[in-house]
Design a protein around this motif. Structure first.
Motif, PDB file in Angstrom:
ATOM      1  N   UNK A 112       0.803  -1.216   0.000  1.00 28.35           N
ATOM      2  CA  UNK A 112       0.000   0.000   0.000  1.00 28.35           C
ATOM      3  C   UNK A 112       0.836   1.266   0.000  1.00 28.35           C
ATOM      4  N   UNK A 113       2.149   1.095  -0.110  1.00 29.88           N
ATOM      5  CA  UNK A 113       3.121   2.196  -0.168  1.00 29.88           C
ATOM      6  C   UNK A 113       3.168   3.047   1.100  1.00 29.88           C
ATOM      7  N   UNK A 114       2.953   2.381   2.256  1.00 32.06           N
ATOM      8  CA  UNK A 114       3.117   3.059   3.545  1.00 32.06           C
ATOM      9  C   UNK A 114       4.499   2.806   4.125  1.00 32.06           C
ATOM     10  N   UNK A 115       5.074   1.656   3.800  1.00 31.27           N
ATOM     11  CA  UNK A 115       6.418   1.302   4.250  1.00 31.27           C
ATOM     12  C   UNK A 115       7.252   0.906   3.052  1.00 31.27           C
ATOM     13  N   UNK A 116       8.582   0.959   3.227  1.00 30.06           N
ATOM     14  CA  UNK A 116       9.512   0.576   2.166  1.00 30.06           C
ATOM     15  C   UNK A 116      10.634  -0.267   2.763  1.00 30.06           C
ATOM     16  N   UNK A 117      11.302  -1.036   1.886  1.00 30.27           N
ATOM     17  CA  UNK A 117      12.523  -1.769   2.243  1.00 30.27           C
ATOM     18  C   UNK A 117      13.492  -1.600   1.092  1.00 30.27           C
ATOM     19  N   UNK A 118      14.777  -1.840   1.358  1.00 28.55           N
ATOM     20  CA  UNK A 118      15.792  -1.739   0.310  1.00 28.55           C
ATOM     21  C   UNK A 118      15.627  -2.832  -0.741  1.00 28.55           C
ATOM     22  N   UNK A 119      15.234  -4.035  -0.328  1.00 30.90           N
ATOM     23  CA  UNK A 119      14.993  -5.147  -1.247  1.00 30.90           C
ATOM     24  C   UNK A 119      13.942  -6.055  -0.615  1.00 30.90           C
ATOM     25  N   UNK A 120      13.350  -6.962  -1.376  1.00 31.10           N
ATOM     26  CA  UNK A 120      12.235  -7.776  -0.879  1.00 31.10           C
ATOM     27  C   UNK A 120      12.522  -8.584   0.385  1.00 31.10           C
ATOM     28  N   UNK A 121      13.761  -8.928   0.629  1.00 32.12           N
ATOM     29  CA  UNK A 121      14.099  -9.687   1.828  1.00 32.12           C
ATOM     30  C   UNK A 121      14.689  -8.805   2.924  1.00 32.12           C
ATOM     31  N   UNK A 122      14.648  -7.506   2.733  1.00 32.59           N
ATOM     32  CA  UNK A 122      15.213  -6.580   3.709  1.00 32.59           C
ATOM     33  C   UNK A 122      14.533  -6.671   5.060  1.00 32.59           C
ATOM     34  N   UNK A 123      15.308  -6.479   6.105  1.00 36.69           N
ATOM     35  CA  UNK A 123      14.781  -6.579   7.465  1.00 36.69           C
ATOM     36  C   UNK A 123      14.585  -5.222   8.118  1.00 36.69           C
ATOM     37  N   UNK A 124      14.987  -4.175   7.438  1.00 32.86           N
ATOM     38  CA  UNK A 124      14.802  -2.821   7.960  1.00 32.86           C
ATOM     39  C   UNK A 124      13.667  -2.179   7.174  1.00 32.86           C
ATOM     40  N   UNK A 125      12.678  -1.701   7.895  1.00 30.26           N
ATOM     41  CA  UNK A 125      11.512  -1.063   7.293  1.00 30.26           C
ATOM     42  C   UNK A 125      11.675   0.445   7.402  1.00 30.26           C
ATOM     43  N   UNK A 126      11.339   1.149   6.350  1.00 25.48           N
ATOM     44  CA  UNK A 126      11.484   2.597   6.285  1.00 25.48           C
ATOM     45  C   UNK A 126      10.121   3.262   6.105  1.00 25.48           C
ATOM     46  N   UNK A 127      10.018   4.473   6.607  1.00 26.39           N
ATOM     47  CA  UNK A 127       8.816   5.263   6.360  1.00 26.39           C
ATOM     48  C   UNK A 127       8.788   5.658   4.891  1.00 26.39           C
ATOM     49  N   UNK A 128       7.656   5.533   4.259  1.00 24.42           N
ATOM     50  CA  UNK A 128       7.525   5.954   2.856  1.00 24.42           C
ATOM     51  C   UNK A 128       7.145   7.428   2.815  1.00 24.42           C
ATOM     52  N   UNK A 129       7.070   7.955   1.624  1.00 28.20           N
ATOM     53  CA  UNK A 129       6.648   9.352   1.458  1.00 28.20           C
ATOM     54  C   UNK A 129       5.224   9.555   1.967  1.00 28.20           C
ATOM     55  N   UNK A 130       4.381   8.517   1.872  1.00 24.72           N
ATOM     56  CA  UNK A 130       3.012   8.641   2.385  1.00 24.72           C
ATOM     57  C   UNK A 130       3.000   8.933   3.880  1.00 24.72           C
ATOM     58  N   UNK A 131       3.849   8.260   4.630  1.00 24.95           N
ATOM     59  CA  UNK A 131       3.919   8.495   6.078  1.00 24.95           C
ATOM     60  C   UNK A 131       4.510   9.867   6.351  1.00 24.95           C
ATOM     61  N   UNK A 132       5.549  10.207   5.635  1.00 25.58           N
ATOM     62  CA  UNK A 132       6.204  11.498   5.846  1.00 25.58           C
ATOM     63  C   UNK A 132       5.274  12.660   5.514  1.00 25.58           C
ATOM     64  N   UNK A 133       4.261  12.428   4.665  1.00 26.48           N
ATOM     65  CA  UNK A 133       3.318  13.470   4.298  1.00 26.48           C
ATOM     66  C   UNK A 133       2.107  13.553   5.215  1.00 26.48           C
ATOM     67  N   UNK A 134       2.035  12.688   6.234  1.00 22.39           N
ATOM     68  CA  UNK A 134       0.901  12.725   7.170  1.00 22.39           C
ATOM     69  C   UNK A 134       0.856  14.033   7.934  1.00 22.39           C
TER      70      UNK A 134
END
Length: 75
Positions: A53-75
């Motif tokens: 849903x483009x709320x979170x991002x990862x560097x690659x499909x098996x990545x273990x670190x989750x990042x805030x997406x632009x959608x979250x940053x725009x809240x």
């Protein structure tokens, strides 16, 4: 009022990503308050849905670190 476990996981993940910008599964689990802890696979499934849903991002499909997406940053 009852909250569905997936909703609680998703809400906490979004809040954590918004506050910290990145997180790992253990950090998210520390913030969850359930009588019976949800499985890692359930939490990962919710996180993948947030990623789709483009709320979170990862560097690659098996990545273990989750990042805030632009959608979250725009809240």
């Amino acid at each position: 009022m009852t909250t569905h476990r997936a909703t609680e996981i998703a809400s906490e993940a979004i809040l954590l990503a918004n506050e910290e910008d990145t997180f790992r599964l253990p950090e998210l689990k520390e913030n969850l308050e359930f009588d019976e802890e949800p499985s890692n696979s359930m939490i990962r499934a919710v996180l993948r849905q947030l990623e789709e849903g483009e709320w979170l991002e990862r560097d690659h499909p098996e990545g273990r670190i989750w990042y805030a997406s632009d959608n979250i940053e725009n809240l």
